[in-house]
Every structure is written in C-alpha cells, then in structure tokens.
Write an enzyme that holds these catalytic residues in place. Structure first.
Site, PDB file in Angstrom:
ATOM      1  N   LYS A  20       0.841  -1.206   0.000  1.00 51.80           N
ATOM      2  CA  LYS A  20       0.000   0.000   0.000  1.00 51.80           C
ATOM      3  C   LYS A  20       0.873   1.252   0.000  1.00 51.80           C
ATOM      4  CE  LYS A  20      -2.512  -0.578   3.503  1.00 51.80           C
ATOM      5  NZ  LYS A  20      -2.359   0.023   4.782  1.00 51.80           N
ATOM      6  N   PRO A  35     -12.305 -12.386  -1.197  1.00 49.41           N
ATOM      7  CA  PRO A  35     -11.841 -11.518  -0.109  1.00 49.41           C
ATOM      8  C   PRO A  35     -11.903 -10.032  -0.490  1.00 49.41           C
ATOM      9  CG  PRO A  35     -10.318 -13.355  -0.425  1.00 49.41           C
ATOM     10  CD  PRO A  35     -11.295 -13.405  -1.557  1.00 49.41           C
ATOM     11  N   ALA A  53      17.831  -7.223  -9.793  1.00 49.16           N
ATOM     12  CA  ALA A  53      17.022  -6.542 -10.815  1.00 49.16           C
ATOM     13  C   ALA A  53      15.638  -6.196 -10.291  1.00 49.16           C
ATOM     14  CB  ALA A  53      16.906  -7.429 -12.052  1.00 49.16           C
ATOM     15  N   CYS A  58      26.547   4.643  11.945  1.00 53.28           N
ATOM     16  CA  CYS A  58      26.175   4.849  13.343  1.00 53.28           C
ATOM     17  C   CYS A  58      26.900   3.853  14.266  1.00 53.28           C
ATOM     18  CB  CYS A  58      24.662   4.798  13.489  1.00 53.28           C
ATOM     19  SG  CYS A  58      24.125   5.690  14.948  1.00 53.28           S
ATOM     20  N   ARG A 108      22.452   7.451  21.207  1.00 53.07           N
ATOM     21  CA  ARG A 108      22.627   7.958  22.577  1.00 53.07           C
ATOM     22  C   ARG A 108      24.100   8.064  22.969  1.00 53.07           C
ATOM     23  NH1 ARG A 108      17.560   7.873  24.911  1.00 53.07           N
ATOM     24  NH2 ARG A 108      16.207   6.197  24.176  1.00 53.07           N
ATOM     25  N   HIS A 162      23.014   8.689   9.845  1.00 53.40           N
ATOM     26  CA  HIS A 162      22.335   7.679   9.024  1.00 53.40           C
ATOM     27  C   HIS A 162      22.083   8.269   7.639  1.00 53.40           C
ATOM     28  CE1 HIS A 162      21.457   4.578  12.021  1.00 53.40           C
ATOM     29  NE2 HIS A 162      21.295   5.558  12.882  1.00 53.40           N
ATOM     30  N   GLU A 176      21.610   6.956   4.959  1.00 56.34           N
ATOM     31  CA  GLU A 176      20.626   6.203   4.165  1.00 56.34           C
ATOM     32  C   GLU A 176      19.258   6.893   4.145  1.00 56.34           C
ATOM     33  OE1 GLU A 176      22.017   5.243   6.987  1.00 56.34           O
ATOM     34  OE2 GLU A 176      20.682   4.098   8.289  1.00 56.34           O
TER      35      GLU A 176
END
Ligand code: GLN
Length: 567
Positions: free
Chosen positions: A17, A189, A246, A387, A494, A542, A544
């Site tokens: 979704k 369904p 791929a 990290c 932290r 981070h 990413e």
C-alpha cells in the site's frame, strides 16, 4: 484547495500500500502538482520509536527528529521531498492530545466523545500537514475491518462532507490470493473488503488488485460488478518480477503510468494536467537497476532476528534502498547478502566486494561485527560503517591498532578500561525512552582535505545556500555553523566518540573527517576515514535516510564505486 487521495488496504497487510501511495504521488508530481503524503497508523503508540524491529521493521527518522513508520521513507524516496514527523498520525497522538486538553479544562465542561472529538482532531492534523500542497496522499495503515481503523475511516467521510466529493477520492489496495490447491485467483476476499469499506461509509473510486499475476478480464468484471465501478477503475497490480538485484520498486510508477492511471486520478479529482510528464531520467535509472553493466556483492553484517520461520530484513530497508540508488547511478547491480554477525566465517567474508555494518543497539552480535570490520580493514576490502558501525570501527581500531585491549562502548561494557564510545552528556539525565535520543538533522563540518568532503562535494550535498541552512537552524537545533563545508545528516543515537581517545586514534592513523559543534562549543565526531585504505569510511549519522533514486547518498556512492573497482 488541497485535494485528497485516501488509500486503504483490504484483505491482508503488507501488500505494498505504501509503495502504491508513493507511486501515485510521484505520477501526480510529474504532472506538475505539489504532492505530500501522510501515513495514519491506528496503533496506540505515539510513534514507532519505542517499537522493536520485529514488531515494526525499520524506524524512519525525519529531519525534525521524528521516529516514525518506514512507509514515510518510501514517500520521501519517491517524492524527493523532506517529510516532517507531523505527517505520521497515530491513535496514540490523537488520544493523548484530547486527554491532555481535557485535563487542562480546555473543553469547557463538554463531554469529550469518540464522535465528534476524535475525527475532528484527525482532520485538524490532516489539514495542517496538507495545507501547502495541491494534493495530499493519505495512507491508512492496517486493513479495512480492523477495529482500530474505524475512527480514521469515519474522519475521512467527515472530511468528504466538509470539502465535497470532488476533492477527495478513495483507493482500495486489495489482495487476490491464488490458493495452491485450486490454482485459481480468488476475488471473494476483495469483494468482502469492498463491502466492509461501504459499511464504514466509503465507496472506493479505484480498486488496486495486488496479486502474483495480472488480473484477467473475468475477474476484473466480477469485482467491478460487485463494487459498481467501471472495469477500467479496477487496476491490476501484479508483483514486480525481477530476479535478485534486478528487483526494484521504482518500476511501479512507470507501470501505473502505462495503465493511464494518472489521467484517471486527475479526472476523478477534477484536475487538469499542468505539464507533460517526463520519465526519461527515472526510466534510465530503473533500466540500470534491472539491467546493470557490472555487479558487486556486499556483505551486510547485522544481527538478524527470526520471526517464526522468517528473517527480518525490513529493519535495514533504507540501507538496501540507498545501495540500490548508488548502484543505479554507477550502472552496477548491488547484490546484498545478509551475513549473521554471530555465525559468519572470516574466509567467506573475504570473498565480498564490500562490507557494510549498519546501525544497532545493545551487545548482541557486537563482537562479530568488530571482527568483520577487522577483516575489511586488514584486507583492504571497502568498508562502510553507519552509526553503531562507526562506533565499532573505532573500537576495532583501538583494540587492534592502538593496543587498547578490551576497548569497548559503555553501551556494552560500562566497566571497560577504554571507553572509546561513551554516553552523550545530554543522555545522562534521560529517563523516558520515547523520542529522547539525539534525533534528526544535525550539521557536520567536513575537513576539506578528506575523501568524505570530496564525496559530499561531488554529489552537490554541501549546504552552500546559507539562507536555507539558517532557516533550518531555527527549526532543527543544527549546532554551530562556522564553516563553508557544512552538511546535514539525520541521527538516532545515545552514545558518541569519547573525546579523551581522539588524540591517540589520530596519532595511529584515524582521520576524523567531519564533526559537529554543539552550542556550548564542544565537538562531536561525525565522520571517520582511513586515508590509506581503498575505502574505509564511517559516520555517526544515518545517510541512508537522505538517499533518493535520483540523488544517491555520497558515502553509498563512494562505497559502491570502490566495491566495483576490481583489482
Ligand atoms: N547504539 C548506538 C547509540 O545509541 C548506535 C545507534 C545506532 O546505530 N542507531 O549510540
């Protein structure tokens, strides 16, 4: 006025979704509209920050310090915009706001009720997050029929009443199973999901049919008859087929575009297209993923948690996306192998083109990760540490190069004679877990003679637009910006490098290539590298979280390029 597209799920969760929402948003953006996306999570947690990865996959971090649902990461990656934490709404936030208000006496004697107060608070938040955009995508987590979804579906019908049907459409993303004993795609369904949605006062405008294969004409008709929709509004969304590296989600907006979904959606929202979509760059990058010139094999050494029979790789989702983005730009397929930090064989590890150590918490798997870093360092294998990956790289160096036996992080051993990694001062007073780490965007100043600087410069990531950085500074506590070479990355930790050990590490060859300066003038180390190594780089941040298909993260780009330099 903002137009809304509400996306709900039917039958089962986990059918994509979020990606369908992000892909639709991208299509509309290509038509010249400004698009944002919101995720509604019906659980009672205030955010995803306190949930373990086995519950919830990855925790996504926003610039403004939110720890939220990973779907928001897909929205950012597809739409290429920063999405603030306010775009993730949970039941916990709604009830907390209402109860706090009630305790203050702000309801002036009223009875506070499920209707209207709950939908009103939901709508208020949705409107605030959407107000500057032409179109807002709203994805409702979970599945129609879930008890906890009801207030949100109710709020959406109420929003429709406020703004008019011409300004809001509903998309049901459903799933059509093919039970193995009958080998036939079943529509029942989905029919039931449509019925349940109707019972909640919502009639879907479009039904996306997820499944292993495409939906045939007979089943399309069945669903359209049942839901009183035109067959062309029942959209087939089969699994993206692509073997190994791929396999990419970025092909989905292209597929939906071929179905002319963009024009259908615009028509339903009473909008005229503004520009002709240009997919050439996107398509080119997708082609490079599906048909790359070269191939690299990366070991991602982590702690892999088993949930029943399945291993959870979702907790490193953004990292695998960032590797794919970098690969797309370099025309390199990135084959990620998930290596268990507790069980790997050192000789096998030497066979990889690169070794990546992701973020993490606690002591589990730590010694294995340190060994893996040693293998990378001693064998000139490209290494990227994120990290915890940077903290452990310094511990490895302290132990094996500086001779500081039993060096460790205070997180793992608070009696270590050499606490290379120590708790942040600001964390010492922290008692509550939720939203209390060093979170979100912080500035780092890069050393101009470092490889780190070169990579950020090459990818256009240096924050040269001073005004923009100053505006961000107001919002994000970025720290002091005393240099031209400023970059921004997101954080979630932290612990930090203990300043006491920096001179020793530097003397033995570590280059601290970037640091943050706090308001009190103290420094926090953000980047390290080994100048004589093929590629040995790590960061406290981070990166990413800021990688996009069309704008890969600098360190990932450098890492994959080094992995692909065969020698
Ligand atoms: N556990 C480490 C810390 O809290 C690293 C966190 C991380 O990798 N996100 O500092």
């Amino acid at each position: 006025m903002t137009k809304y597209i509400v996306v709900v799920g039917g039958v089962i969760s986990g059918v994509g979704k979020g990606v369908a929402t992000a892909s639709m948003g991208k299509m509309l953006q290509k038509h010249g509209f400004s698009v944002t996306a919101l995720k509604i999570d019906p659980y009672l947690n205030c955010d995803a920050g306190t949930m373990r990865p086995t519950e919830h996959g990855e925790v996504w971090v926003t610039d403004n310090g939110g720890e939220i649902d990973q779907d928001l990461g897909n929205y950012e990656r597809f739409l290429g915009i920063g999405i603030p934490k306010e775009n993730n709404i949970t039941s916990g936030q709604i009830y907390k706001t209402l109860i706090d208000k009630e305790r203050k006496g702000d309801f002036l004697g009223e009875t506070v009720q499920a209707i209207p107060h709950v939908p009103d608070e939901i709508k208020r938040r949705v409107k605030v997050a959407s107000k500057d955009f032409d179109i807002a995508m709203i994805e409702i987590g979970g599945t129609v029929g879930d008890y906890e979804n009801i207030p949100f579906l109710n709020a959406m019908s109420s929003l429709e009443k406020d703004i008019g049907k011409e300004n809001i459409i509903y998309v049901l993303v459903s799933y059509l199973p093919v039970p193995s004993h009958i080998e036939e795609m079943k529509t029942k369904p989905t029919q039931l999901a449509i019925r349940m949605l109707r019972e909640a006062g919502i009639r879907p405008d479009l039904v996306f049919c997820r499944g292993q294969t495409t939906l045939d004409a007979i089943r399309k008709k069945k669903i359209s008859d049942y839901s009183n929709l035109n067959p062309e509004d029942v959209i087939s969304m089969p699994d993206v087929i692509g073997k190994g590296t791929a396999n990419t989600l970025y092909v989905i907006p292209l597929n939906l575009d071929e179905e002319n979904l963009d024009l259908k959606v615009l028509e339903k929202l009473h909008l005229m297209p503004k520009t002709k979509p240009d997919w050439s760059e996107w398509r080119d990058l997708v082609n490079k993923i599906t048909n790359p010139k070269d191939q690299v094999k990366i070991a991602m050494v982590g702690k892999y948690l088993n949930v029943g029979k399945f291993t959870l790789k979702d907790s490193y989702y953004s990292i695998s996306q960032a590797l794919q983005h970098a690969g797309a730009h370099l025309n390199v397929g990135v084959d990620i192998e998930w290596v268990d930090a507790k069980t790997f064989d050192e000789n096998d590890l030497k066979e990889y083109d690169g070794i990546l150590i992701p973020g993490g918490f606690g002591s589990s798997g730590v010694e294995g990760k340190i060994r893996a870093i040693q293998v990378a360092r001693e064998n000139n294998i490209p290494f990227l540490g994120l990290c915890y990956g940077m903290q452990l790289a310094l511990i490895e160096y302290a132990r094996n190069v500086c001779g500081l036996q039993f060096a460790n992080t205070m997180e793992v051993n608070n009696k270590t004679p050499y606490p290379i990694i120590d708790i942040l001062d600001s964390q010492k007073e922290v008692t509550e877990k939720g939203g209390t780490m060093r979170l979100g965007a912080y500035a780092a100043i890069l050393n101009p003679s470092s490889k780190t600087f070169q990579l950020y410069k090459e990818t256009g990531r240096l924050e040269t637009d001073k005004q923009q950085v100053l505006e961000l500074k107001e919002e994000f506590r970025l720290g002091k910006l005393e240099s031209e070479n400023v970059i921004l990355e997101r954080h979630r930790h932290r612990y930090e490098v203990n300043p006491k050990f920096i001179p020793n590490l530097v003397q033995k060859g570590i280059c601290f290539s970037g640091h943050h300066i706090r308001e009190d003038g103290t420094k926090l180390m953000e980047f390290i590298e080994l100048p004589d190594h093929k590629f040995f780089m790590a960061t406290q941040a981070h990166p990413e979280f800021k990688s996009r298909l069309s704008d890969p993260a600098p360190l990932f780009l450098g890492f994959i390029r080094a992995c692909n330099e065969k020698n």
